[in-house]
Scaffold this motif. Structure first.
Motif, mmCIF file in Angstrom:
data_model
loop_
_atom_site.group_PDB
_atom_site.id
_atom_site.type_symbol
_atom_site.label_atom_id
_atom_site.label_comp_id
_atom_site.label_asym_id
_atom_site.label_seq_id
_atom_site.Cartn_x
_atom_site.Cartn_y
_atom_site.Cartn_z
ATOM 1 N N GLN B 57 20.133 -43.875 -0.109
ATOM 2 C CA GLN B 57 20.689 -44.265 0.933
ATOM 3 C C GLN B 57 20.245 -43.147 2.041
ATOM 4 O O GLN B 57 20.131 -41.883 2.080
ATOM 5 C CB GLN B 57 22.217 -44.088 0.940
ATOM 6 C CG GLN B 57 22.800 -45.298 0.095
ATOM 7 C CD GLN B 57 22.489 -46.683 0.816
ATOM 8 O OE1 GLN B 57 22.950 -46.718 1.944
ATOM 9 N NE2 GLN B 57 22.136 -47.689 0.072
ATOM 10 N N LEU B 58 19.974 -43.758 3.280
ATOM 11 C CA LEU B 58 19.515 -42.754 4.358
ATOM 12 C C LEU B 58 20.929 -41.998 4.875
ATOM 13 O O LEU B 58 21.827 -42.722 5.244
ATOM 14 C CB LEU B 58 18.912 -43.654 5.737
ATOM 15 C CG LEU B 58 18.272 -42.791 6.674
ATOM 16 C CD1 LEU B 58 17.187 -42.357 6.294
ATOM 17 C CD2 LEU B 58 18.100 -43.893 7.983
ATOM 18 N N PRO B 59 20.801 -40.620 5.082
ATOM 19 C CA PRO B 59 22.021 -40.099 5.419
ATOM 20 C C PRO B 59 22.110 -40.537 6.790
ATOM 21 O O PRO B 59 21.304 -40.641 7.605
ATOM 22 C CB PRO B 59 21.567 -38.597 5.546
ATOM 23 C CG PRO B 59 20.420 -38.480 4.428
ATOM 24 C CD PRO B 59 19.751 -39.783 4.519
ATOM 25 N N ASP B 61 23.363 -39.261 9.774
ATOM 26 C CA ASP B 61 22.835 -38.417 10.890
ATOM 27 C C ASP B 61 21.651 -38.367 10.832
ATOM 28 O O ASP B 61 21.018 -37.739 11.794
ATOM 29 C CB ASP B 61 23.647 -37.343 10.816
ATOM 30 C CG ASP B 61 23.475 -36.485 9.464
ATOM 31 O OD1 ASP B 61 23.051 -37.119 8.650
ATOM 32 O OD2 ASP B 61 23.788 -35.183 9.579
ATOM 33 N N LEU B 62 20.910 -38.913 10.005
ATOM 34 C CA LEU B 62 19.344 -38.255 9.983
ATOM 35 C C LEU B 62 18.432 -39.005 11.151
ATOM 36 O O LEU B 62 17.642 -38.494 11.475
ATOM 37 C CB LEU B 62 18.639 -38.720 8.476
ATOM 38 C CG LEU B 62 17.158 -38.110 8.343
ATOM 39 C CD1 LEU B 62 16.809 -36.640 8.923
ATOM 40 C CD2 LEU B 62 16.607 -38.400 7.039
ATOM 41 N N LEU B 63 18.747 -40.280 11.245
ATOM 42 C CA LEU B 63 18.112 -41.179 12.066
ATOM 43 C C LEU B 63 18.274 -40.680 13.713
ATOM 44 O O LEU B 63 17.500 -40.464 14.229
ATOM 45 C CB LEU B 63 18.608 -42.899 11.862
ATOM 46 C CG LEU B 63 17.759 -43.427 12.886
ATOM 47 C CD1 LEU B 63 16.117 -43.484 12.452
ATOM 48 C CD2 LEU B 63 18.232 -45.080 12.813
ATOM 49 N N GLU B 65 19.046 -37.720 14.205
ATOM 50 C CA GLU B 65 18.440 -36.380 14.454
ATOM 51 C C GLU B 65 17.067 -36.430 14.912
ATOM 52 O O GLU B 65 16.384 -35.789 15.612
ATOM 53 C CB GLU B 65 18.630 -35.839 13.063
ATOM 54 C CG GLU B 65 19.853 -34.525 12.781
ATOM 55 C CD GLU B 65 19.939 -33.988 11.600
ATOM 56 O OE1 GLU B 65 18.771 -33.526 11.107
ATOM 57 O OE2 GLU B 65 21.003 -33.693 11.314
ATOM 58 N N VAL B 66 16.484 -37.388 13.924
ATOM 59 C CA VAL B 66 14.722 -37.801 13.926
ATOM 60 C C VAL B 66 14.480 -38.138 15.622
ATOM 61 O O VAL B 66 13.784 -37.830 16.244
ATOM 62 C CB VAL B 66 14.390 -38.603 13.051
ATOM 63 C CG1 VAL B 66 12.885 -38.866 13.194
ATOM 64 C CG2 VAL B 66 14.513 -38.094 11.607
ATOM 65 N N LEU B 67 15.374 -39.074 15.896
ATOM 66 C CA LEU B 67 15.238 -39.878 17.534
ATOM 67 C C LEU B 67 15.542 -38.795 18.267
ATOM 68 O O LEU B 67 14.571 -38.583 19.329
ATOM 69 C CB LEU B 67 16.562 -40.652 17.588
ATOM 70 C CG LEU B 67 16.148 -42.040 16.952
ATOM 71 C CD1 LEU B 67 17.291 -43.039 17.082
ATOM 72 C CD2 LEU B 67 14.935 -42.862 17.641
ATOM 73 N N ALA B 69 14.898 -35.486 17.957
ATOM 74 C CA ALA B 69 13.555 -34.500 17.862
ATOM 75 C C ALA B 69 12.439 -35.131 18.313
ATOM 76 O O ALA B 69 11.495 -34.555 19.130
ATOM 77 C CB ALA B 69 13.446 -34.247 16.515
ATOM 78 N N VAL B 70 12.144 -36.450 18.039
ATOM 79 C CA VAL B 70 11.257 -37.209 18.831
ATOM 80 C C VAL B 70 11.306 -37.064 20.330
ATOM 81 O O VAL B 70 10.252 -37.128 20.985
ATOM 82 C CB VAL B 70 11.017 -38.471 18.157
ATOM 83 C CG1 VAL B 70 10.104 -39.164 18.821
ATOM 84 C CG2 VAL B 70 10.580 -38.302 16.589
ATOM 85 N N LEU B 73 9.822 -34.297 22.181
ATOM 86 C CA LEU B 73 8.538 -34.139 22.507
ATOM 87 C C LEU B 73 7.746 -34.688 23.644
ATOM 88 O O LEU B 73 8.287 -35.478 24.257
ATOM 89 C CB LEU B 73 7.630 -35.056 21.197
ATOM 90 C CG LEU B 73 8.045 -34.527 19.756
ATOM 91 C CD1 LEU B 73 7.442 -35.443 18.786
ATOM 92 C CD2 LEU B 73 7.530 -33.054 19.307
ATOM 93 N N GLN B 74 6.699 -33.768 23.818
ATOM 94 C CA GLN B 74 5.878 -33.943 24.975
ATOM 95 C C GLN B 74 5.007 -35.139 24.643
ATOM 96 O O GLN B 74 4.324 -35.019 23.490
ATOM 97 C CB GLN B 74 5.214 -32.929 25.653
ATOM 98 C CG GLN B 74 6.182 -31.870 26.500
ATOM 99 C CD GLN B 74 5.381 -30.747 27.259
ATOM 100 O OE1 GLN B 74 4.403 -30.411 26.657
ATOM 101 N NE2 GLN B 74 5.773 -30.596 28.430
ATOM 102 N N VAL B 75 4.818 -36.110 25.335
ATOM 103 C CA VAL B 75 3.713 -37.236 25.022
ATOM 104 C C VAL B 75 2.526 -36.646 24.997
ATOM 105 O O VAL B 75 2.067 -36.140 26.162
ATOM 106 C CB VAL B 75 3.836 -38.440 25.931
ATOM 107 C CG1 VAL B 75 3.177 -39.741 25.434
ATOM 108 C CG2 VAL B 75 5.294 -38.945 25.862
ATOM 109 N N GLN B 76 1.595 -36.951 24.142
ATOM 110 C CA GLN B 76 0.241 -36.477 24.015
ATOM 111 C C GLN B 76 -0.533 -37.375 24.763
ATOM 112 O O GLN B 76 -0.270 -38.834 24.845
ATOM 113 C CB GLN B 76 -0.370 -36.208 22.668
ATOM 114 C CG GLN B 76 0.122 -35.298 21.932
ATOM 115 C CD GLN B 76 -0.214 -33.857 22.395
ATOM 116 O OE1 GLN B 76 -1.460 -33.737 22.673
ATOM 117 N NE2 GLN B 76 0.475 -32.960 22.459
#
Lengths: 173, 177
Positions: B57-59, B61-63, B65-67, B69-70, B73-76
């Motif tokens: 099972q996907l934890p 809060d993980l999704l 967190e990833v969203l 973090a992403v 990010l600065q867009v390359q």
């Protein structure tokens, strides 16, 4: 994909939502540790987003994502070994201990132990084929190895698992 | 492999009992044929075991967190489209600018200095290398590298003109010396 490359937040969020579960499943089975799987999943998606502009559109996107996840997981394993060199053996499966004694949960538990005993190169092909349902050629692309090597590793891994299970236990009824 | 292979062959394949060349051919067929892929899955000895394993099972809060973090990010920027006259950035541009200067200096030295064999070789080789680097980069990068090639060519032409203009005075100085 084009929108995500150009920085469209909705398209980037869609990619994250679409691939995070699959990357986490792969990492959880490959690394067999929840904390490591969380870290590697997050790092993988960050790498995917940072390198979207480098993605070769001739490849399948999911294959590219899995190749990044796998390389990140290998880096994590190396880092773990550097931090604790005395721990030669990788951690055993840390999945939930089944409270009920159904045959299915017992079988799954044994599978986790058997997978944990496989070397990473066998475990990764099994996980990608049987659990993430990648095709043979996609696995070859993701791992950057010939398809014949993929086949050999899958067969050897299965044989190794069969030795763990009794012959009467794994055949379909 | 145009036809569906028999169950006996697929069973041997699933059990890993086929020679590698045959197994690879069959694998490539199975990759493309959903009918045979299903048959191979059914004949796979460990099918029941693999099917019994529930996905982790996907934890919760993980999704999120990833969203998060992403999103930070600065867009390359994507690789730039071919803009006429755009200057390349980074080490390659600096290298080409350096090569242009070397080319110019070598040409000037050749035209104004002592035209010995060493000076001739140095000037010709330096200019050839600089020009080749500019042309090579231009062909690789398209119009992005046109500027350094043009700078090299202009520098060379400028030095040529200057050299011819000053050459009589230089010879005269040498004769007097």
């Amino acid at each position: 994909m084009l929108s995500a490359r150009e920085g469209d937040p909705t398209a980037r969020a869609w990619i994250v939502e679409r691939y995070t579960p699959a990357v986490y499943r792969f990492c959880r089975r490959y690394l067999r540790n929840e904390e490591d799987a969380r870290d590697v999943t997050q790092e993988t998606l960050i790498k995917v987003m940072r390198n979207l502009h480098r993605f070769d559109e001739n490849r399948r996107f999911s294959t590219w994502v899995f190749s990044i996840a796998r390389n990140t997981a290998i880096d994590e394993q190396r880092r773990r070994k550097r931090l604790a060199p005395e721990l030669k053996k990788e951690p055993a499966w840390e999945g939930p201990s089944p409270m009920d004694e159904t045959s299915q949960s017992r079988r799954a538990d044994r599978l986790h132990v058997a997978l944990a005993d496989l070397s990473p190169k066998y475990r990764e092909v099994l996980v990608l084929y049987h659990f993430e349902h990648l095709k043979y050629q996609e696995i070859a692309d993701a791992l950057d190895i010939p398809i014949g090597t993929v086949m050999n590793r899958i067969f050897r891994a299965r044989k190794s698992l069969r030795n763990v299970y009794g012959a009467d236990e794994y055949h379909l009824a | 492999m145009s036809q569906h292979p028999p169950d006996s062959l697929i069973k041997r394949f699933a059990e890993g009992d086929l020679p590698e060349s045959v197994a690879v051919d069959l694998a490539m067929h199975i990759d493309k044929c959903s009918v045979c892929a299903t048959r191979a899955a059914m004949l796979e000895p460990m099918a029941l075991v693999f099917a019994s394993d529930e996905d982790p099972q996907l934890p919760e809060d993980l999704l999120a967190e990833v969203l998060l973090a992403v999103s930070e990010l600065q867009v390359q920027p994507a690789l730039p489209p071919t803009l006429p006259g755009a200057m390349p950035v980074g080490p390659r541009a600096e290298l080409l600018a350096g090569a242009s200067l070397v080319s110019a200096a070598a040409t000037l030295f050749f035209l104004l200095g002592d035209p010995s064999h060493f000076a001739v070789d140095l000037a010709v080789n330096a200019h050839a290398a600089a020009t080749a680097a500019s042309i090579g980069a231009s062909s690789l990068e398209g119009v992005h590298s046109a500027w350094p090639a043009m700078v090299a060519a202009l520098a060379f032409a400028g030095c040529l003109v200057l050299g011819y203009a000053l050459q009589p005075q230089a010879y005269a100085r040498r004769k007097r010396g």
